[in-house]
Motif scaffolding. Structure first.
Motif, PDB file in Angstrom:
ATOM      1  N   ILE A 103       0.601  -1.224  -0.010  1.00  0.00           N
ATOM      2  CA  ILE A 103       0.286   0.104  -0.083  1.00  0.00           C
ATOM      3  C   ILE A 103       0.806   1.252  -0.131  1.00  0.00           C
ATOM      4  N   ILE A 104       1.843   1.446   0.809  1.00  0.00           N
ATOM      5  CA  ILE A 104       2.740   2.559   0.889  1.00  0.00           C
ATOM      6  C   ILE A 104       3.566   2.782  -0.334  1.00  0.00           C
ATOM      7  N   ILE A 105       4.104   1.548  -0.865  1.00  0.00           N
ATOM      8  CA  ILE A 105       5.087   1.484  -2.358  1.00  0.00           C
ATOM      9  C   ILE A 105       4.036   1.972  -3.389  1.00  0.00           C
ATOM     10  N   HIS A 106       2.771   1.471  -3.292  1.00  0.00           N
ATOM     11  CA  HIS A 106       1.854   1.661  -4.362  1.00  0.00           C
ATOM     12  C   HIS A 106       1.489   3.359  -4.380  1.00  0.00           C
ATOM     13  N   PHE A 107       1.334   3.764  -3.210  1.00  0.00           N
ATOM     14  CA  PHE A 107       0.990   5.167  -2.850  1.00  0.00           C
ATOM     15  C   PHE A 107       2.241   6.026  -3.592  1.00  0.00           C
ATOM     16  N   LEU A 108       3.522   5.741  -3.054  1.00  0.00           N
ATOM     17  CA  LEU A 108       4.630   6.736  -3.175  1.00  0.00           C
ATOM     18  C   LEU A 108       5.073   6.514  -4.635  1.00  0.00           C
ATOM     19  N   ASN A 109       4.814   5.423  -5.248  1.00  0.00           N
ATOM     20  CA  ASN A 109       5.097   5.403  -6.786  1.00  0.00           C
ATOM     21  C   ASN A 109       4.008   6.163  -7.457  1.00  0.00           C
ATOM     22  N   ASN A 110       2.895   6.051  -7.243  1.00  0.00           N
ATOM     23  CA  ASN A 110       1.816   6.801  -8.004  1.00  0.00           C
ATOM     24  C   ASN A 110       1.958   8.468  -7.808  1.00  0.00           C
ATOM     25  N   PHE A 111       2.187   8.739  -6.530  1.00  0.00           N
ATOM     26  CA  PHE A 111       2.438  10.029  -6.068  1.00  0.00           C
ATOM     27  C   PHE A 111       3.659  10.659  -6.464  1.00  0.00           C
ATOM     28  N   HIS A 112       4.523   9.882  -6.757  1.00  0.00           N
ATOM     29  CA  HIS A 112       5.870  10.364  -7.522  1.00  0.00           C
ATOM     30  C   HIS A 112       5.227  10.680  -9.046  1.00  0.00           C
ATOM     31  N   SER A 113       4.563  10.010  -9.708  1.00  0.00           N
ATOM     32  CA  SER A 113       3.952  10.293 -10.997  1.00  0.00           C
ATOM     33  C   SER A 113       3.171  11.488 -10.952  1.00  0.00           C
ATOM     34  N   VAL A 114       2.148  11.651  -9.874  1.00  0.00           N
ATOM     35  CA  VAL A 114       1.561  12.901  -9.966  1.00  0.00           C
ATOM     36  C   VAL A 114       2.381  14.136  -9.795  1.00  0.00           C
ATOM     37  N   VAL A 115       3.192  13.815  -9.004  1.00  0.00           N
ATOM     38  CA  VAL A 115       4.005  15.177  -8.761  1.00  0.00           C
ATOM     39  C   VAL A 115       4.921  15.589 -10.049  1.00  0.00           C
ATOM     40  N   ILE A 116       5.443  14.585 -10.738  1.00  0.00           N
ATOM     41  CA  ILE A 116       6.073  14.927 -12.331  1.00  0.00           C
ATOM     42  C   ILE A 116       5.134  15.342 -13.161  1.00  0.00           C
ATOM     43  N   ASP A 117       3.900  14.829 -13.023  1.00  0.00           N
ATOM     44  CA  ASP A 117       2.810  15.361 -14.160  1.00  0.00           C
ATOM     45  C   ASP A 117       2.571  16.845 -13.756  1.00  0.00           C
ATOM     46  N   LEU A 118       2.625  17.288 -12.466  1.00  0.00           N
ATOM     47  CA  LEU A 118       2.074  18.767 -12.004  1.00  0.00           C
ATOM     48  C   LEU A 118       3.116  19.363 -12.401  1.00  0.00           C
ATOM     49  N   MET A 119       4.207  18.966 -12.135  1.00  0.00           N
ATOM     50  CA  MET A 119       5.501  19.952 -12.755  1.00  0.00           C
ATOM     51  C   MET A 119       5.456  20.006 -14.270  1.00  0.00           C
ATOM     52  N   ASN A 120       5.072  18.984 -14.889  1.00  0.00           N
ATOM     53  CA  ASN A 120       5.298  19.134 -16.219  1.00  0.00           C
ATOM     54  C   ASN A 120       4.080  20.148 -16.769  1.00  0.00           C
ATOM     55  N   SER A 121       3.033  20.238 -16.320  1.00  0.00           N
ATOM     56  CA  SER A 121       1.944  20.832 -16.621  1.00  0.00           C
ATOM     57  C   SER A 121       2.092  22.588 -16.190  1.00  0.00           C
ATOM     58  N   SER A 122       3.178  22.604 -15.347  1.00  0.00           N
ATOM     59  CA  SER A 122       3.374  24.077 -14.655  1.00  0.00           C
ATOM     60  C   SER A 122       4.144  24.916 -15.811  1.00  0.00           C
ATOM     61  N   ARG A 123       3.657  26.112 -15.488  1.00  0.00           N
ATOM     62  CA  ARG A 123       4.445  27.271 -16.312  1.00  0.00           C
ATOM     63  C   ARG A 123       5.398  27.944 -15.826  1.00  0.00           C
ATOM     64  N   THR A 124       5.710  27.567 -14.532  1.00  0.00           N
ATOM     65  CA  THR A 124       6.748  28.085 -14.008  1.00  0.00           C
ATOM     66  C   THR A 124       8.022  27.310 -13.806  1.00  0.00           C
ATOM     67  N   ILE A 125       7.899  26.019 -14.196  1.00  0.00           N
ATOM     68  CA  ILE A 125       9.008  24.996 -14.167  1.00  0.00           C
ATOM     69  C   ILE A 125       9.462  24.538 -15.650  1.00  0.00           C
ATOM     70  N   THR A 126      10.498  24.522 -15.751  1.00  0.00           N
ATOM     71  CA  THR A 126      10.998  24.152 -17.243  1.00  0.00           C
ATOM     72  C   THR A 126      11.177  22.842 -17.455  1.00  0.00           C
ATOM     73  N   LYS A 127      11.038  22.466 -18.512  1.00  0.00           N
ATOM     74  CA  LYS A 127      11.136  20.868 -18.882  1.00  0.00           C
ATOM     75  C   LYS A 127      12.582  20.364 -18.363  1.00  0.00           C
ATOM     76  N   GLU A 128      13.456  21.216 -18.559  1.00  0.00           N
ATOM     77  CA  GLU A 128      14.778  20.687 -18.236  1.00  0.00           C
ATOM     78  C   GLU A 128      14.789  20.519 -16.788  1.00  0.00           C
ATOM     79  N   SER A 129      14.247  21.349 -15.718  1.00  0.00           N
ATOM     80  CA  SER A 129      14.259  21.251 -14.428  1.00  0.00           C
ATOM     81  C   SER A 129      13.509  20.171 -14.079  1.00  0.00           C
ATOM     82  N   VAL A 130      12.339  19.619 -14.733  1.00  0.00           N
ATOM     83  CA  VAL A 130      11.714  18.506 -14.273  1.00  0.00           C
ATOM     84  C   VAL A 130      12.446  17.336 -14.676  1.00  0.00           C
ATOM     85  N   LEU A 131      12.980  17.198 -15.790  1.00  0.00           N
ATOM     86  CA  LEU A 131      13.669  16.089 -15.933  1.00  0.00           C
ATOM     87  C   LEU A 131      14.912  15.836 -14.994  1.00  0.00           C
ATOM     88  N   ILE A 132      15.537  16.985 -14.507  1.00  0.00           N
ATOM     89  CA  ILE A 132      16.657  16.664 -13.669  1.00  0.00           C
ATOM     90  C   ILE A 132      15.834  16.321 -12.171  1.00  0.00           C
TER      91      ILE A 132
END
Length: 362
Positions: free
Chosen positions: A243-272
């Protein structure tokens, strides 16, 4: 089922009495029949769970649409709420359905043993390290599927704007699936199959977990994740680690997805940031692997024989168990439906619309 009760029993058939029948062969046939019956019931349980997941959202969506409460401002919030409701209700109704069709023969085994902190943390880090590897393998697969002139049309990125939408997105994507899917697959499905040995339970539950996700990318990813989740749960004798690993893995994807859709964070920063997280979890996973290897040389070995206190069957080989499981009626029907869903996502968008019209009798 006590095996000793079959010894010395005589069976009569069309050719007369059969004496001195090999008790082990009798037990083997009985276990195959029992496993096939249990597998059929579990197959219909997964099928019911899948249909509830897909249909419940549609039913709620139609009801809310007809009520006239949907506006441009609240449509996305209502969509998230419907997904959350469907995800929470589906495994519970499926569990009730499973108890009914099994007539109480198959007891749902949900381990409640306490997991010590010194074991739980390394298991989580081990699982997250493996999950990062699985995630990158799935991305590679998705990137190269075009070589076969195919394209997976299932996409999951959501462009959220408001704080409530972001919170509901995280809740519907990271929190709720971690509890609901682990309850269904590692709790009921794998928990029921563990009486036939952990190796078989891990493999069978992982195949079904991957297949239910329905598209080429997630099938690969979910199958590997299923192996990871099932392994750590068997070692901990608890569904808490997955349950914990499943949550952390999905939450990791959510954070990356939100950063990718953000206008304040560059794609290069998200990749780093993404690569830094992957490297960190992989290193921690390696350290956890070393820790468990030094602590117990047999830790990473999974036996086909049952060594748990809640069962006693180890007469069938892993091959025989898999054959009985995957040739049962319920599993065949479930896998057939999941295969059709996978093919649907590989079709061009125009063809998908035509298929939907045909199914909807439009």
């Amino acid at each position: 089922m006590q095996y000793g009760q079959y010894q010395g029993v005589s069976f009569s058939g069309s050719s007369g009495n059969i004496n001195n029948t090999d008790p082990n062969e009798i037990i083997r046939k009985i276990e195959k029949r029992s496993l096939r019956r249990t597998s059929t019931e579990l197959g219909f349980f997964i099928l019911f769970y899948f249909l509830m997941m897909t249909e419940a959202s549609g039913i709620l969506s139609n009801y809310i649409s007809e009520s006239g409460v949907v506006t441009a401002e609240n449509s996305r919030i209502l969509t998230f709420l419907m997904q959350i409701a469907a995800a929470l209700v589906s495994p519970l109704l499926a569990a009730v359905f499973y108890r009914l069709i099994s007539r109480g023969r198959s007891k749902v085994y949900l381990p409640k043993s306490h997991v010590e902190f010194k074991t739980l943390v390394p298991l989580i880090l081990l699982g997250m390290g493996a999950a990062m590897v699985a995630n990158n393998l799935a991305n590679m697969f998705d990137s190269n599927i075009s070589l076969f002139r195919l394209e997976n049309s299932a996409r999951f990125s959501r462009a959220t704007k408001t704080v409530p939408e972001i919170l509901l997105y995280a809740l519907s994507t990271a929190v709720v699936p971690a509890f609901a899917e682990e309850f269904a697959f590692r709790g009921i499905l794998m928990g029921t199959l563990r009486k036939y040995g952990d190796a078989f339970a891990i493999l069978a539950s992982s195949v079904m977990f991957g297949a239910m996700h329905g598209n080429t990318t997630q099938i690969v990813f979910a199958f590997i994740l299923g192996l990871i989740f099932a392994f750590v749960d068997c070692k901990a004798n608890s569904i808490v680690p997955s349950i914990i690993i499943h949550f952390l893995n999905n939450f990791h994807s959510v954070v990356i997805d939100l950063m990718n859709s953000s206008r304040t964070i560059t794609k290069e920063s998200v990749l780093i940031i993404y690569n830094a997280e992957v490297i960190m979890f992989c290193l921690l996973g390696i350290l956890s692997f070393i820790y468990f290897s030094l602590k117990d040389k047999m830790f990473f070995k999974v036996s086909n024989s049952d060594k748990n206190s809640f069962s006693h069957t180890d007469v069938l080989t892993l091959k025989e168990k898999c054959k009985s499981f995957f040739t049962s009626v319920g599993i065949i029907i479930s896998l057939g439906l999941f295969f059709l869903e996978m093919v649907f996502y590989l079709l061009p968008p125009e063809t998908q619309k035509q298929v939907i019209k045909v199914i909807s009798f439009e």
